[in-house]
Design a protein around this motif. Sequence first.
Motif, PDB file in Angstrom:
ATOM      1  N   LYS A  21       0.836  -1.207   0.000  1.00  7.39           N
ATOM      2  CA  LYS A  21       0.000   0.000   0.000  1.00  7.39           C
ATOM      3  C   LYS A  21       0.868   1.253   0.000  1.00  7.39           C
ATOM      4  O   LYS A  21       0.560   2.235  -0.683  1.00  7.39           O
ATOM      5  CB  LYS A  21      -0.929  -0.016   1.212  1.00  7.39           C
ATOM      6  CG  LYS A  21      -2.025  -1.075   1.129  1.00  7.39           C
ATOM      7  CD  LYS A  21      -2.890  -1.084   2.378  1.00  7.39           C
ATOM      8  CE  LYS A  21      -3.973  -2.147   2.282  1.00  7.39           C
ATOM      9  NZ  LYS A  21      -4.805  -2.223   3.505  1.00  7.39           N
ATOM     10  N   GLU A  24       2.387   1.702  -3.494  1.00  6.11           N
ATOM     11  CA  GLU A  24       1.413   2.291  -4.417  1.00  6.11           C
ATOM     12  C   GLU A  24       1.284   3.795  -4.204  1.00  6.11           C
ATOM     13  O   GLU A  24       1.133   4.562  -5.157  1.00  6.11           O
ATOM     14  CB  GLU A  24       0.047   1.633  -4.217  1.00  6.11           C
ATOM     15  CG  GLU A  24      -0.059   0.221  -4.745  1.00  6.11           C
ATOM     16  CD  GLU A  24      -1.469  -0.329  -4.607  1.00  6.11           C
ATOM     17  OE1 GLU A  24      -2.424   0.450  -4.820  1.00  6.11           O
ATOM     18  OE2 GLU A  24      -1.627  -1.519  -4.283  1.00  6.11           O
ATOM     19  N   LYS A  25       1.339   4.205  -2.958  1.00  6.10           N
ATOM     20  CA  LYS A  25       1.125   5.604  -2.613  1.00  6.10           C
ATOM     21  C   LYS A  25       2.371   6.455  -2.792  1.00  6.10           C
ATOM     22  O   LYS A  25       2.305   7.589  -3.288  1.00  6.10           O
ATOM     23  CB  LYS A  25       0.650   5.706  -1.162  1.00  6.10           C
ATOM     24  CG  LYS A  25       0.302   7.118  -0.710  1.00  6.10           C
ATOM     25  CD  LYS A  25      -0.199   7.106   0.724  1.00  6.10           C
ATOM     26  CE  LYS A  25      -0.552   8.518   1.196  1.00  6.10           C
ATOM     27  NZ  LYS A  25      -1.034   8.512   2.605  1.00  6.10           N
TER      28      LYS A  25
END
Length: 206
Positions: A21, A24-25
């Motif tokens: 996560k 992705e960020k």
Amino acid sequence: MAKRGYHHGNLKAALVESALKLIEKKGPQGFTLSEAAKAAGVTPAAVYRHFEGREDLIAEAAREGYEIFADLMEFAYDSGAPSALARFEATGRAYLAFARKYPGHYMAMFESGVSITSNPELTIVAKRATEILEKAAAELSEHIPPEKRPPAAMFSAHIWALSHGVVELYARGEPGARTPFPPDELLESGIGIYLRGLGLLPPDET
């Protein structure tokens, strides 16, 4: 009071999920081990139960990604497409599908700088993905006399590079606005042009 991360039963998986996560960020180089630990609900020290450091955590995310990627490529190849060309093109589409559905894994694999040879398990699963594409390439070139047949590893590597380029330039984020053509069509037409240029299409599929 114990951190909630100690109670979810699989700390290693939770840390990988948190890292994905964050990748992705922020990108594969944009987060710290402490951030990954915090997102998983544990202390930074707890990370070292499973990983030597941040790079080791990213390598595990990449290994998991290659596992998924190889499964998708294998499924595409074995999906019952009616010809060698169709099976080969299906593996290319699987590349695009993977990049869209698993962006964190994709970035861990191809944008983190992780060395495939640094981890035996990563080396094995990455090789599996490569071999599927090479198998599809070898099948496609069976009609060419052996003395004139290009190495399957060579042109499968070219198709891999073409697929990667389409993903990076047109299938992820804002760069996709640079072309009026869908990434799938770009890849399919590019594969066709490349293979015809090498004489790798059977006469009845030209």
